[in-house]
Design a protein around this motif. Structure first.
Motif, PDB file in Angstrom:
ATOM      1  N   ALA A   1      15.430   4.640  -2.411  1.00 24.39           N
ATOM      2  CA  ALA A   1      14.931   4.876  -1.052  1.00 24.39           C
ATOM      3  C   ALA A   1      14.143   3.683  -0.528  1.00 24.39           C
ATOM      4  O   ALA A   1      14.173   3.380   0.667  1.00 24.39           O
ATOM      5  N   TYR A   2      13.452   3.000  -1.432  1.00 30.23           N
ATOM      6  CA  TYR A   2      12.668   1.832  -1.041  1.00 30.23           C
ATOM      7  C   TYR A   2      13.477   0.542  -1.149  1.00 30.23           C
ATOM      8  O   TYR A   2      12.956  -0.533  -0.904  1.00 30.23           O
ATOM      9  N   GLY A   3      14.743   0.646  -1.553  1.00 29.28           N
ATOM     10  CA  GLY A   3      15.585  -0.529  -1.653  1.00 29.28           C
ATOM     11  C   GLY A   3      15.204  -1.451  -2.782  1.00 29.28           C
ATOM     12  O   GLY A   3      15.569  -2.629  -2.773  1.00 29.28           O
ATOM     13  N   GLY A   4      14.475  -0.892  -3.768  1.00 27.38           N
ATOM     14  CA  GLY A   4      14.019  -1.741  -4.870  1.00 27.38           C
ATOM     15  C   GLY A   4      15.145  -2.306  -5.689  1.00 27.38           C
ATOM     16  O   GLY A   4      15.118  -3.464  -6.099  1.00 27.38           O
ATOM     17  N   ALA A   5      16.174  -1.541  -5.914  1.00 24.52           N
ATOM     18  CA  ALA A   5      17.263  -2.009  -6.766  1.00 24.52           C
ATOM     19  C   ALA A   5      18.077  -3.090  -6.093  1.00 24.52           C
ATOM     20  O   ALA A   5      18.530  -4.043  -6.726  1.00 24.52           O
TER      21      ALA A   5
ATOM     22  N   LYS B   1       0.819  -1.203   0.000  1.00 24.54           N
ATOM     23  CA  LYS B   1       0.000   0.000   0.000  1.00 24.54           C
ATOM     24  C   LYS B   1       0.858   1.260   0.000  1.00 24.54           C
ATOM     25  O   LYS B   1       0.535   2.264  -0.650  1.00 24.54           O
ATOM     26  N   SER B   2       1.984   1.225   0.724  1.00 21.30           N
ATOM     27  CA  SER B   2       2.859   2.407   0.794  1.00 21.30           C
ATOM     28  C   SER B   2       3.437   2.763  -0.566  1.00 21.30           C
ATOM     29  O   SER B   2       3.584   3.939  -0.917  1.00 21.30           O
ATOM     30  N   LYS B   3       3.761   1.694  -1.347  1.00 15.56           N
ATOM     31  CA  LYS B   3       4.313   1.956  -2.679  1.00 15.56           C
ATOM     32  C   LYS B   3       3.254   2.529  -3.607  1.00 15.56           C
ATOM     33  O   LYS B   3       3.531   3.404  -4.438  1.00 15.56           O
ATOM     34  N   ILE B   4       2.031   2.054  -3.483  1.00 14.93           N
ATOM     35  CA  ILE B   4       0.937   2.581  -4.291  1.00 14.93           C
ATOM     36  C   ILE B   4       0.721   4.056  -3.977  1.00 14.93           C
ATOM     37  O   ILE B   4       0.563   4.889  -4.886  1.00 14.93           O
ATOM     38  N   ILE B   5       0.757   4.366  -2.683  1.00 16.75           N
ATOM     39  CA  ILE B   5       0.588   5.762  -2.280  1.00 16.75           C
ATOM     40  C   ILE B   5       1.709   6.628  -2.843  1.00 16.75           C
ATOM     41  O   ILE B   5       1.482   7.750  -3.312  1.00 16.75           O
ATOM     42  N   THR B   6       2.933   6.082  -2.829  1.00 14.59           N
ATOM     43  CA  THR B   6       4.081   6.824  -3.356  1.00 14.59           C
ATOM     44  C   THR B   6       3.925   7.096  -4.851  1.00 14.59           C
ATOM     45  O   THR B   6       4.177   8.202  -5.333  1.00 14.59           O
ATOM     46  N   ILE B   7       3.496   6.066  -5.594  1.00 12.54           N
ATOM     47  CA  ILE B   7       3.315   6.217  -7.042  1.00 12.54           C
ATOM     48  C   ILE B   7       2.250   7.268  -7.346  1.00 12.54           C
ATOM     49  O   ILE B   7       2.426   8.147  -8.204  1.00 12.54           O
TER      50      ILE B   7
END
Length: 548
Positions: free
Chosen positions: A51-55, A3-9
């Motif tokens: 920032a989200y450590g996705g990479a 949910k946090s990533k959706i909010i960020t997008i």
């Protein structure tokens, strides 16, 4: 997806949508401002991913070094983030004139050489644009002050000179004076003010049109935002000009342009024409531009291209400055045969007071014309005119080039500290020490012609001999207003086919003269069948004998 990533997008999307709406940037990456916009977008997305450590969670091999190790996916993201900025710098470097001098030189076509007298018609004092932008603004402000209730709601926009139905005028739009004024008048400001460019007394307020779309409006009514969102998102836009069609309907003419070399060498391609009332936008190329549009080419584009042509006329290695030229310090919009031109002097590099010629560039087609006339620059002419009245401390306006008896001549106004016209001056282009001044255009022109004859003859007595003494009976007599002064015109029964003109200050008896009066006067030939009167006596009035 968390949910946090959706909010960020969603937050990112809304943020950049707000930027597009409020800042109205160019979204085309082929323009430097468009590439900067996308560079910021990409960089911010990459920062968010890190920032989200996705990479770090992506699969892939590590790249090991002496002091660090990271995944290839991280390296790719970094390259993607910095790529737009590397491209921006590289394109700007490789687009400089050093690598492409001929392209910079040839952007402005080779001017067509013309004779001065073949283009510019002999001087018509009633059509001289003696009102400049500063004075037009003052006159419009005075007209606005006549309506106190209106003056508290609006402010004046930028004056634009143009020809409307054959009349040369300055048009000044009324614009909102603040956010709350816009909020209370969202239908638009009530019209515009028209100031004659040839007669300071001719000022009128036109209230039949609402100026809804304008630079000082807000939200969707703001002109720049409306132009960008309604057809200009991926187009270069510049030079917002307020113009009227032949019916008086107001429009905004916004120049469209493209870059001919990287992010350099901007070239006008046409215009967006926006109805100031309805916001309806139409796009035109230069070839199909409506006839009432006076200007498409931005003044800054033309001046830059003229200077580039002079700077790189023999490439970048021309250290001796052979054949180099540059524009003089200033330019002016002039009209000739119904067309709008930018007019500027051309000087040799290193020369400050001497012009080698003048250039007129069509403000729609960009076709240039060169007049090879040696003489004084506009600045030198201004200083010469000011020197003539230095005891009065008047300042000269930017000169207008005119044709006086086939000779190029500067005409300018002389203003006091309040910016009001007090006198007029004519200065010879070929010899800027020849200056004529007067409180009216006619008087200044008479003084100038007198100085010309003095200089050509070198003998005042010989100059006086050019004058003729004429006696006769008035057959027709009329008065005409020219640039705020009165000029009398009459014919004689004994001199059929000749027209005589006299300024109001030649004699007090002119105002009392009528048909049938016996008169005597001195005059000089001004042009074919037209004579300028320098002294005048009404013998009928002097003798007390009434005319029949």
């Amino acid at each position: 997806m968390k949910k946090s990533k959706i909010i960020t997008i969603v937050a990112f999307v809304l943020f950049y949508a707000a930027i597009i709406f409020f800042a109205a940037p160019n979204l085309n990456p082929l323009y430097s401002d468009g590439l900067v916009f996308w560079g910021i977008v990409i960089a911010s997305i990459v920062i968010a991913i890190f920032a989200y450590g996705g990479a770090s969670k992506l699969s892939g091999s590590y790249i090991k070094g002496t002091f660090f190790s990271f995944k290839k996916s991280n390296l790719i993201l970094i390259i993607v983030a910095v790529a737009p900025w590397i491209i921006l710098v590289a394109v700007n470097i490789f687009s400089i004139p050093f690598f492409h001098p001929s392209r910079y030189r040839d952007q402005m076509p080779q001017p067509e050489s013309r004779k001065f007298t073949s283009d510019l018609q002999p001087l018509d004092v009633s059509q001289l644009p003696i009102v400049d932008a500063d004075l037009a603004y003052k006159l419009a402000d005075k007209k606005l002050g006549e309506k106190p209730a209106l003056g508290s709601q609006v402010t004046l926009g930028t004056p634009t000179i143009q020809r409307v139905n054959g009349k040369l005028v300055w048009v000044v739009p009324l614009e909102h004076s603040g956010f709350f004024k816009w909020l209370s008048s969202m239908s638009g400001t009530p019209g515009y003010i028209v100031v004659s460019a040839t007669d300071p007394r001719d000022v009128s307020y036109k209230e039949n049109y609402k100026i809804k779309y304008q630079p000082r409006a807000y939200l969707f009514d703001k002109l720049e935002r409306h132009a960008r969102l309604d057809g200009g998102l991926f187009t270069g836009l510049t030079d917002y000009s307020f113009e009227l069609d032949d019916t008086g309907r107001p429009y905004w003419v916004v120049t469209t342009y493209k870059n001919l070399l990287g992010f350099s060498m901007p070239e006008a391609t046409g215009a967006l024409i926006i109805d100031a009332q309805t916001g309806k936008t139409r796009r035109y190329s230069i070839s199909n531009m409506p006839d009432w549009v006076d200007r498409v080419q931005p003044q800054s584009f033309i001046m830059r291209q003229l200077n580039n042509r002079g700077e790189y006329i023999h490439g970048v290695w021309n250290f001796s400055n052979k054949d180099k030229f540059e524009t003089s310090d200033g330019s002016i919009i002039v009209y000739n045969n119904g067309r709008c031109y930018l007019f500027t002097g051309i000087t040799s590099v290193g020369e400050d007071e001497s012009a080698v010629g003048f250039v007129m560039v069509d403000m729609v087609t960009k076709k240039p014309y060169l007049y090879e006339i040696g003489g004084a620059t506009e600045y030198a002419a201004q200083k010469s005119a000011e020197g003539k009245v230095q005891h009065l401390k008047y300042t000269a306006s930017y000169p207008i080039i005119t044709n006086v008896n086939g000779e190029p001549t500067y005409c300018m106004t002389l203003k006091d500290n309040a910016g009001l016209i007090k006198q007029y001056a004519f200065v010879s282009v070929k010899d800027y020490t020849t200056v004529g001044t007067g409180e009216t255009i006619t008087a200044a022109l008479d003084d100038f012609n007198h100085k010309i004859r003095e200089n050509s003859s070198g003998n005042l007595e010989e100059t006086k001999s050019l004058k003729q003494t004429v006696k006769g009976t008035i057959s027709r007599f009329a008065a005409e207003s020219q640039n705020g002064s009165t000029v009398y015109k009459f014919t004689l029964t004994e001199k059929s086919g000749l027209l005589f003109t006299a300024a109001y200050d030649v004699s007090n008896q002119l105002a009392l003269t009528k048909e049938g009066d016996k008169v005597s006067f001195t005059c000089e030939k001004e042009s074919e069948n037209i004579y300028k009167v320098s002294s005048f006596t009404n013998e009928t009035l002097s003798s007390g004998t009434p005319s029949k």
